[in-house]
Motif scaffolding. Structure first.
Motif, PDB file in Angstrom:
ATOM      1  N   ALA A  82     -14.160  -4.579   6.907  1.00 20.41           N
ATOM      2  CA  ALA A  82     -13.175  -3.980   6.360  1.00 20.41           C
ATOM      3  C   ALA A  82     -13.102  -2.508   5.510  1.00 20.41           C
ATOM      4  N   TYR A  83     -14.415  -2.998   4.917  1.00 16.68           N
ATOM      5  CA  TYR A  83     -15.246  -1.814   3.921  1.00 16.68           C
ATOM      6  C   TYR A  83     -15.343  -0.526   4.630  1.00 16.68           C
ATOM      7  N   THR A 138     -11.755   0.641   6.029  1.00 17.38           N
ATOM      8  CA  THR A 138     -11.355   1.476   5.138  1.00 17.38           C
ATOM      9  C   THR A 138     -10.966   3.111   4.477  1.00 17.38           C
ATOM     10  N   ARG A 139     -13.087   3.175   5.119  1.00 15.11           N
ATOM     11  CA  ARG A 139     -13.267   4.037   4.977  1.00 15.11           C
ATOM     12  C   ARG A 139     -12.681   5.832   4.331  1.00 15.11           C
ATOM     13  N   LEU A 191      -9.468   6.089   4.107  1.00 19.10           N
ATOM     14  CA  LEU A 191      -7.612   5.910   3.509  1.00 19.10           C
ATOM     15  C   LEU A 191      -7.877   7.031   2.867  1.00 19.10           C
ATOM     16  N   LEU A 203      -6.074   4.898  -4.859  1.00 14.34           N
ATOM     17  CA  LEU A 203      -4.717   4.620  -3.169  1.00 14.34           C
ATOM     18  C   LEU A 203      -3.522   5.690  -2.828  1.00 14.34           C
ATOM     19  N   LEU A 223      -0.937  -1.833   2.955  1.00 15.63           N
ATOM     20  CA  LEU A 223      -1.593  -2.303   4.653  1.00 15.63           C
ATOM     21  C   LEU A 223      -1.015  -3.066   4.643  1.00 15.63           C
ATOM     22  N   ILE A 229      -8.610  -5.324  -0.865  1.00 15.68           N
ATOM     23  CA  ILE A 229      -7.950  -4.155  -0.123  1.00 15.68           C
ATOM     24  C   ILE A 229      -6.446  -4.570  -1.816  1.00 15.68           C
ATOM     25  N   GLU A 238       0.117   0.739   7.362  1.00 13.03           N
ATOM     26  CA  GLU A 238      -1.225   0.508   8.210  1.00 13.03           C
ATOM     27  C   GLU A 238      -1.604  -0.505   8.428  1.00 13.03           C
TER      28      GLU A 238
END
Ligand code: PRP
Ligand code: URA
Ligand code: MG
Length: 209
Positions: free
Chosen positions: A41-42, A45-46, A48, A67, A72, A92, A126
């Motif tokens: 996930a890291y 989501t880079r 975002l 953010l 999300l 997140i 998203e």
């Protein structure tokens, strides 16, 4: 046509090898899957979107970033996708979680939706659909169809292990949904298992073997 992204970070590959190992206990399997899901996930989501906000440190006023783009949602495909949620959730903020239940008919391998509950504003979010296994691709393709029907427009699909057959089938149907996976394995067995794979992910997470 969107791409297939293989997330080959050394920590992910190390943990995946232990997940594959048939001697790995249910407890460790679950922990490793959560850890790998967080690491994946890291990466996912880079990109975002961020926005600037004022922040006052103990020393002075400055500008920071938070953010700022679309909110999300993560949607695990039941059952096995549940094993990926906690790792993502720990990373997140303000994550909403939908659920979609799919099973494969053991004779025909056809995917069947048996449950669906999603956040109401799917068109504003998203969406990351998660399932450890992309085998024939039938479950993932049908789940994403269903989620699109609820209004979702920006979707990513995340699997731990994918078969080439499943990738091809998913991309044939969903040209607009990128696939993220930690490994593309060799092929499917005649019974629809990924080879070498890790066995039945749901059974290994929940100890129902
Ligand atoms: O790509 P496919 O050929 O559709 O296969 C993949 C699906 O099979 C597994 O679920 P399963 O049907 O075993 O249900 P479970 O999660 O309840 O164990 C897996 O978690 C995927 O959802
Ligand atoms: O190898 C596979 C294929 C489908 N589902 C699983 O859990 N494992
Ligand atoms: Mg299963």
């Amino acid at each position: 046509m969107h791409e297939v992204y293989i997330i080959d970070h050394p920590l992910i590959q190390h943990k995946l090898t232990h997940i594959r190992d048939k001697e790995t206990s249910t407890k460790l399997f679950k922990e490793l899957l959560e850890e790998v899901s967080m690491l994946m996930a890291y990466e996912i989501t880079r990109n975002l979107d961020l926005m600037e906000v004022p922040v006052e440190t103990p020393l002075m006023q400055t500008t920071g970033k938070v953010l700022g783009g679309k909110k999300l949602a993560v949607v695990p495909i039941l059952r096995a996708g549940l094993g990926m949620v906690q790792g993502i959730e720990s990373l997140i903020p303000n994550l909403r979680i939908g659920h979609i239940g799919m099973y494969r008919d053991h004779d025909t391998l056809e995917p069947i939706v048996y449950y669906c509950k999603l956040p109401p504003d799917m068109d504003q979010r998203e969406v990351i659909v998660v399932d450890p296994m992309l085998a024939t691709g039938g479950s993932a393709a049908a789940a994403v169809n269903h989620i699109k029907e609820q209004g979702a427009k920006r979707i990513k699909f995340m699997a731990l292990v994918a078969a080439p057959e499943g990738i091809a089938e998913f991309r044939r149907i969903h040209t607009d949904v990128p696939i993220y996976t930690a490994a593309v394995d060799e092929k499917l067995s005649e019974q629809g298992y990924i080879l070498p794979g890790l066995g039945d992910a749901g059974d290994r997470i929940f100890g129902t073997r």
